[in-house]
Design a protein around this motif. Structure first.
Motif, PDB file in Angstrom:
ATOM      1  N   GLU B 193       0.938  -0.992   0.065  1.00 18.08           N
ATOM      2  CA  GLU B 193      -0.077   0.163  -0.133  1.00 18.08           C
ATOM      3  C   GLU B 193       0.748   1.310  -0.115  1.00 18.08           C
ATOM      4  N   MET B 194       1.876   1.117   0.596  1.00 15.98           N
ATOM      5  CA  MET B 194       3.050   2.207   0.698  1.00 15.98           C
ATOM      6  C   MET B 194       3.412   2.522  -0.893  1.00 15.98           C
ATOM      7  N   GLU B 196       1.852   1.636  -3.482  1.00 18.23           N
ATOM      8  CA  GLU B 196       0.731   2.190  -4.445  1.00 18.23           C
ATOM      9  C   GLU B 196       0.786   3.853  -4.011  1.00 18.23           C
ATOM     10  N   ALA B 197       0.752   4.062  -2.674  1.00 16.36           N
ATOM     11  CA  ALA B 197       0.565   5.512  -2.235  1.00 16.36           C
ATOM     12  C   ALA B 197       1.707   6.185  -3.144  1.00 16.36           C
ATOM     13  N   ALA B 198       3.017   5.767  -3.048  1.00 14.57           N
ATOM     14  CA  ALA B 198       3.984   6.646  -3.637  1.00 14.57           C
ATOM     15  C   ALA B 198       3.665   6.872  -5.236  1.00 14.57           C
ATOM     16  N   VAL B 212      11.063   6.108  -0.911  1.00 14.43           N
ATOM     17  CA  VAL B 212      10.445   5.324  -0.059  1.00 14.43           C
ATOM     18  C   VAL B 212      10.945   3.863  -0.184  1.00 14.43           C
ATOM     19  N   PRO B 215      14.791   4.181   2.189  1.00 13.74           N
ATOM     20  CA  PRO B 215      14.399   4.294   3.446  1.00 13.74           C
ATOM     21  C   PRO B 215      13.731   3.150   4.141  1.00 13.74           C
ATOM     22  N   GLN B 216      12.847   2.507   3.347  1.00 15.23           N
ATOM     23  CA  GLN B 216      12.206   1.348   3.985  1.00 15.23           C
ATOM     24  C   GLN B 216      13.196   0.167   4.120  1.00 15.23           C
ATOM     25  N   VAL B 290      12.701   1.463  11.183  1.00 16.51           N
ATOM     26  CA  VAL B 290      11.390   2.196  11.530  1.00 16.51           C
ATOM     27  C   VAL B 290      10.483   1.598  12.161  1.00 16.51           C
ATOM     28  N   GLN B 291       9.886   2.157  13.253  1.00 16.50           N
ATOM     29  CA  GLN B 291       8.844   1.289  13.992  1.00 16.50           C
ATOM     30  C   GLN B 291       7.734   0.942  12.993  1.00 16.50           C
ATOM     31  N   PRO B 292       7.316  -0.180  13.166  1.00 15.35           N
ATOM     32  CA  PRO B 292       6.296  -0.773  12.312  1.00 15.35           C
ATOM     33  C   PRO B 292       4.910   0.025  12.406  1.00 15.35           C
ATOM     34  N   ASP B 293       4.278   0.286  11.294  1.00 18.37           N
ATOM     35  CA  ASP B 293       3.104   0.832  11.452  1.00 18.37           C
ATOM     36  C   ASP B 293       1.850   0.129  11.869  1.00 18.37           C
ATOM     37  N   GLY B 294       1.762  -0.304  13.233  1.00 18.42           N
ATOM     38  CA  GLY B 294       0.821  -1.142  13.792  1.00 18.42           C
ATOM     39  C   GLY B 294      -0.680  -0.206  13.657  1.00 18.42           C
ATOM     40  N   ALA B 295      -1.503  -0.680  13.075  1.00 21.79           N
ATOM     41  CA  ALA B 295      -2.719  -0.040  12.742  1.00 21.79           C
ATOM     42  C   ALA B 295      -3.523  -0.357  13.963  1.00 21.79           C
TER      43      ALA B 295
END
Lengths: 392, 295
Positions: B193-194, B196-198, B212, B215-216, B290-295
């Motif tokens: 999704e990241m 896709e966003a890019a 993106v 860095p990821q 990077v801290q995971p993006d825990g939704a």
């Protein structure tokens, strides 16, 4: 006034898999998606999808997972390419754009909000919101300035330097919305933006989105699987099922005139009766009589309060049943005690029962349903009118 | 008839054997002879670069190096004990009379790791961006990884005779694989999704890569650097066989003289250096996470 069409899908089809031609033939012949999949191995994601969205309109597409709703939205910024048919943004066919035109479209005209936010976790809030401007090559200060404006608008002022992981779900999606707004697009594509949020935050975000929409007047294509959300936000709603559009109408039009059982079922899922409990829809004001009251007193009570029946309780407010005005009159004439005329077949429900589960009970019931606590204490009654007002 | 059965059925037919090894030998030898001047130039520049690295390391007073490791370990782990332990371990190496050998080994490791990163990172990017490059290079990488490390020694010697230059070549070939793999793996497995966003916000492929994907992928890439360092360390020791001086050579000499104690000390020194390098680079990798993006 002439309609100003911003988004248009014209007979869009998207088929995955090798045997596309055969799949197309079968679909055209009226076979279902499952049959086509079984026979050819090809997956039909979209079949003959056409609709138009006017400027400033919120167009909601609703469907279950696999209905193709996430596929059609991605055709409008060419994250996915339709197999056949055309997709237009402000009259220009998106599918035949050059690479450069497509970049321009994505940078200026159409932006997107994602279900799981799609935020860049290695960037701060500000850097996320400014991303669309950054790739355009705008200067850092200009990026930051314009990004701040929208961070402010979504209510995240003071959080701009925060890392993404420090935000709650609702705040993350605010960042997502700010990021989409910052490039000042004409169109917002929102792919189930609030589905990952818990219900309370969701309704707050819906409200917020409506506020922003009223202020900025964007054209919004909104994908959801929640009928309430679609009806709340959408000026018009399209229902998709198995890669096809079933019906497009306003929420009112769809409610009064559902195209088929599937739509009806979907609309059924939208009613509030699955949300409200007996306690919330009941009427506290009830005509009450004691079982040892004499019939004349009971009649006077009913008359004064304008009821044709009264609920009979004992001295500790426990429900015994109902007396109607007629039986009270009869009791008075025959000078019998009121207790002999109590009708005890009153339906009673606990206060936490869902309104939706009460509706079937009221069918054919002679009296309003009583809401009764575990120890028998009468709390209130639910009339058919009260139930209906919560459905609509 | 019975002779025929014996020769062709019971045993693998001798007549079918071919001498691929010989012809490869000949080809490499021929190549080495024909490009003697070029190879010589490469060799002398490699020697001078590694010499410079070694000179720099030797120029640092030992106490500064030890304290630098202590401070770095503290900075990365925030634990004094770890830093002090690493410092003491280094002092032990010095007490064993192996300080100079350790620096020799380190200088080749540093040179080859730098080479691995400089070559491996772009290769990893190429693998990610081009499916065709991926198809061609994957089997090559697989082969490089499964091939026993000794095999690289011989052609390296044929090209550059003995010493640090062939050691550097063999080490780099052996240790570059995880760098390429982890880079490409990290870039490929960025959240869909990241990506896709890019794309949806109008990034070019290059912008997506730089802003993106890289860095990821940083933690994965750093893990690749860590593995490369460890493999380089292991290979440099093996390279004693082709005349690379350092800790490995000490072991080799002691082994030849059947001196258990003398071979044990450099062995321990290698373990110490490897552990310190591993822990420090792992800590760096962890910090870049990077801290995971825990939704």
């Amino acid at each position: 006034m002439e309609r100003d069409v911003v988004l248009k899908a014209d007979k869009v089809c998207k088929i995955y898999g090798a045997n596309r031609a055969e799949a197309e033939r079968m679909m055209a012949a009226g076979h279902t998606k499952e049959e086509v999949q079984k026979k050819t191995g090809a997956t039909v994601a979209l079949w003959d999808v056409s609709f138009e969205v006017n400027r400033g309109e919120v167009f909601a597409i609703i469907g279950l997972s696999g209905s193709g709703k996430s596929t059609i939205i991605r055709c409008f910024n060419q994250l996915l390419r339709p197999t056949s048919g055309h997709v237009y943004v402000e009259g220009r066919a998106v599918d035949s754009m050059s690479k450069k035109e497509l970049l321009e479209l994505r940078r200026h005209k159409v932006s997107m909000v994602f279900q799981n936010f799609g935020l860049f976790t290695h960037r701060s809030v500000l850097e996320n919101v400014a991303y669309g401007l950054e790739v355009r090559g705008l200067s850092k200060t200009e990026c930051a300035e314009r990004a701040m404006e929208f961070i402010d608008m979504v209510g995240l002022k003071g959080w701009e330097q925060s890392p993404i992981h420090s935000l709650s779900g609702g705040m993350k999606q605010r960042v997502g919305i700010a990021r989409a707004l910052t490039s000042d697009p004409e169109v917002l594509l929102m792919d189930e933006p609030f589905s990952a949020l818990d219900p309370l935050v969701r309704s707050e975000m819906q409200f917020e989105l409506l506020k922003i929409q009223r202020k900025l007047g964007k054209t919004i294509l909104f994908i959801t699987h929640d009928m309430n959300e679609a009806f709340k936000l959408g000026d018009r709603v399209a229902i998709m099922r198995d890669a096809k559009i079933v019906q497009i109408d306003t929420p009112e039009g769809m409610t009064t005139n559902p195209a088929d059982d599937y739509v009806r079922q979907f609309i059924g899922s939208a009613d509030k009766t699955q949300v409200f409990t007996a306690q919330q829809v009941m009427i506290g004001h009830v005509c009450l009589v004691q079982e040892k009251d004499n019939p004349s007193n009971a009649l006077r009570q009913m008359q004064r309060e304008g009821f044709s029946s009264a609920y009979v309780v004992d001295n500790r407010m426990r429900l015994l049943g109902v007396v109607t005005a007629e039986s009270a009159v009869e009791a008075r004439q025959k000078s019998r005690p009121l207790a002999e005329y109590i009708e005890r077949d009153v339906i009673s429900v606990p206060p936490d029962k869902l309104a939706g589960d009460i509706i079937p009970l009221t069918v054919g019931a002679r009296f309003p349903v009583a809401v009764v606590e575990e120890d028998g204490t009468l709390l209130g009654i639910i009339t058919k009118a009260a139930l209906l007002s919560c459905v609509s | 008839m019975s002779k025929w059965i014996e020769e062709y059925i019971l045993q693998f037919p001798k007549a079918w054997e071919f001498r691929l090894g010989d012809s490869v030998d000949a080809a490499v030898k021929e190549f080495a002879v024909r490009n003697r001047d070029t190879l010589g130039a490469i060799k002398s520049s490699v020697i001078s670069v590694i010499g410079a690295i070694r000179g720099t390391l030797e120029g640092i007073p030992w106490i500064v190096l030890v304290l630098a490791v202590v401070a770095l370990a503290w900075y990365l782990t925030r634990r004094w004990r770890v830093g002090v332990a690493y410092g003491l371990m280094l002092v032990f190496v010095g007490c064993s009379g192996l300080w100079g050998h350790m620096l020799q080994t380190l200088s080749v490791v540093i040179a080859s790791v730098v080479l691995c990163v400089l070559l491996g990172f772009p290769l990893g990017v190429l693998l990610t961006m081009s499916p065709r490059a991926n198809r061609v290079l994957r089997p090559v990488l697989d082969t490089m990884q499964t091939m026993p490390s000794w095999v690289y020694l011989v052609p390296a010697v044929l090209l550059f005779s003995t010493g640090t230059t062939p050691a550097l070549l063999a080490t780099t070939i052996y240790a570059i694989v995880p760098m390429v793999r982890m880079t490409s793996h990290g870039l490929l497995y960025v959240d869909a999704e990241m990506l896709e966003a890019a794309r949806a916000f109008g990034s070019t492929r290059m912008q997506t890569l730089i802003k993106v994907q890289i860095p990821q992928a940083k933690p994965t890439i750093m893990a690749g650097v860590n593995q490369t360092i460890m493999m380089a360390m292991a290979m440099v020791v093996t390279c004693a066989l082709i005349g690379a001086n350092g800790l490995g050579m000490e072991i080799l000499l002691a082994t030849n003289q059947v001196q258990v104690g003398k071979s044990l000390l450099p062995g321990i020194a290698i373990v110490i250096v490897a552990v310190i390098l591993d822990r420090l680079t792992q800590a760096v990798a962890k910090r870049s996470e990077v801290q995971p993006d825990g939704a």
